[in-house]
Write an enzyme that holds these catalytic residues in place. Structure first.
Site, PDB file in Angstrom:
ATOM      1  N   TYR A   1      42.544   1.766 -26.653  1.00 15.08           N
ATOM      2  CA  TYR A   1      41.250   2.245 -27.098  1.00 15.08           C
ATOM      3  C   TYR A   1      41.341   3.654 -27.699  1.00 15.08           C
ATOM      4  O   TYR A   1      40.556   4.015 -28.568  1.00 15.08           O
ATOM      5  CB  TYR A   1      40.247   2.252 -25.940  1.00 15.08           C
TER       6      TYR A   1
ATOM      7  N   LYS B   1      51.218  -5.819 -16.991  1.00 14.40           N
ATOM      8  CA  LYS B   1      52.021  -6.828 -17.679  1.00 14.40           C
ATOM      9  C   LYS B   1      53.445  -6.282 -17.819  1.00 14.40           C
ATOM     10  O   LYS B   1      54.020  -6.205 -18.906  1.00 14.40           O
ATOM     11  CB  LYS B   1      51.402  -7.144 -19.047  1.00 14.40           C
TER      12      LYS B   1
ATOM     13  N   ASP C   1      47.680 -12.013 -16.636  1.00 12.72           N
ATOM     14  CA  ASP C   1      47.328 -13.404 -16.878  1.00 12.72           C
ATOM     15  C   ASP C   1      47.128 -14.152 -15.562  1.00 12.72           C
ATOM     16  O   ASP C   1      46.203 -14.963 -15.417  1.00 12.72           O
ATOM     17  CB  ASP C   1      48.377 -14.092 -17.761  1.00 12.72           C
TER      18      ASP C   1
ATOM     19  N   ASP D   1      38.751  -4.051 -18.976  1.00  7.66           N
ATOM     20  CA  ASP D   1      37.597  -4.474 -19.771  1.00  7.66           C
ATOM     21  C   ASP D   1      37.426  -5.984 -19.682  1.00  7.66           C
ATOM     22  O   ASP D   1      36.321  -6.503 -19.448  1.00  7.66           O
ATOM     23  CB  ASP D   1      37.809  -4.030 -21.226  1.00  7.66           C
TER      24      ASP D   1
ATOM     25  N   ASP E   1      34.532  -8.251 -17.053  1.00  2.71           N
ATOM     26  CA  ASP E   1      33.560  -9.184 -17.622  1.00  2.71           C
ATOM     27  C   ASP E   1      33.738 -10.571 -17.023  1.00  2.71           C
ATOM     28  O   ASP E   1      32.758 -11.290 -16.765  1.00  2.71           O
ATOM     29  CB  ASP E   1      33.701  -9.246 -19.138  1.00  2.71           C
TER      30      ASP E   1
END
Length: 349
Positions: free
Chosen positions: A138, A188, A220, A244, A248
């Site tokens: 970001y 990851k 994942d 993020d 959600d």
């Protein structure tokens, strides 16, 4: 002593949900809070030519806390990236050094049928996602370029330094210590060097918290486990991009994105508080927005930044009572308007 709240309603349904949170705060806190409003998002661009005008940032800097609605408008999609509505929230995070985003996800028993999961799975959800919000792709270098063979190429650089990781890791450990003592670090590391550093530093910081059980999970797998067995999680700490997405996802496991509040804090406890949902321009002005996430965000504001834990408890209990009494906005399968949902919380108070 009166506390100053920077009130930034923003775009779409933002003004509608902020209005209901303000009604609740007026009842619970009265004249102990004062407010100063500012423009953010597309409405700010229309009024001042930028999604985060200097005047708005100045209000945020002098305030004790920021209560934020939502940003985003399809009319902003054609603007250059530095002028799009989303730059308002990114600019506030950077300008106020708000690096630690706390997103609790807990299923209200009355909403078990609203979750995308089976009730027996959903009922176990009670977790907090601690997301770093000052780094990652970001805020990394980004752009568009042309390759040697004349093809367009976009790039976004993901990076964290060890101090940034240690800082958010400590927030994760402290949050877990105050709950059930379990912290899962999501990365990851099998693919990304950024994640390998993340994992290494989190392990180093864990030596300061021998009373907290630390585990690691690839992102994942974490996404899969959130729908398979969300009850295994107490606190999750992760980077900006992964946080993020996972937060959600957690919101739908808990019934609706309209139910989840969030806090983004600096190192001293000053914070920006907002619902995790977007501006929903398709329902703006129709009275269909669920204000409960914003009302719960205001409760987090009282608890984390203003030292009013008892008042925060009152608001959270009133939201639970409103739901128990049958209050349901359209996202929860009901017909209550935005104002009626606010009325139900006020009645419970």
């Amino acid at each position: 002593m009166t506390k100053l709240i920077a009130l930034f309603p923003g775009d779409g349904i933002g003004p509608e949900v902020i209005a209901q949170a303000r009604r609740v705060l007026d009842v619970v806190c009265g004249d102990r809070l004062s407010y100063e409003e500012g423009y953010v998002g597309y409405v700010a661009y229309e009024a001042a030519g930028h999604p985060l005008p200097e005047e708005t940032l100045a209000i945020a800097r002098k305030a004790d806390a920021v209560l934020f609605g939502a940003i985003g408008d399809p009319r902003g999609d054609s603007l250059s990236r530095d002028l799009r509505p989303e730059q308002a929230i990114l600019g506030l995070r950077k300008g106020l050094t708000l690096f630690a985003n706390l997103r609790p996800a807990k299923l209200f028993p009355e909403l078990a049928d609203a979750s995308a999961l089976r009730p027996e799975v959903a009922s176990a959800i009670d977790l907090v996602i601690v997301r770093e919000t000052n780094g990652d792709v970001y805020f990394g270098e980004k752009g568009m370029r042309t390759t040697a063979n004349g093809r367009r190429e976009g790039y976004d650089i993901m990076s964290y330094n060890e101090d940034e990781v240690a800082r958010i890791a400590r927030v994760g450990f402290e949050t877990a210590r105050a709950r059930r003592g379990k912290l899962c670090s999501v990365d990851k590391a099998n693919v990304l060097e950024t994640s390998q550093l993340w994992r290494d530093v989190v392990i180093e910081v864990s030596a300061e918290y021998p009373d907290v059980e630390l585990s690691h999970m690839y992102v994942d797998n974490a996404a899969m486990q959130l729908v398979r067995n969300p009850g295994q999680f107490d606190v999750i700490v992760t980077g900006n991009l992964f946080g993020d997405i996972l937060s959600d996802q957690a919101s739908m496991c808990a019934g609706s994105i309209g139910m989840l509040p969030s806090a983004t804090l600096d190192a001293n406890g000053k914070g920006l508080y907002e619902p995790i949902h977007g501006s929903a321009p398709d329902i703006a002005g129709q009275g269909k927005a669920n204000p409960l996430a914003t009302i719960l965000s205001s409760a987090m504001m009282l608890r984390y930044s203003l030292g009013m834990a008892a008042e925060a408890d009152r608001i959270e209990a009133a939201v639970a009572a409103a739901l128990a009494g049958g209050a349901r906005s359209p996202d929860l399968g009901g017909t209550h308007t935005t104002v009626q949902m606010g009325d139900a919380v006020l009645a419970a108070l």
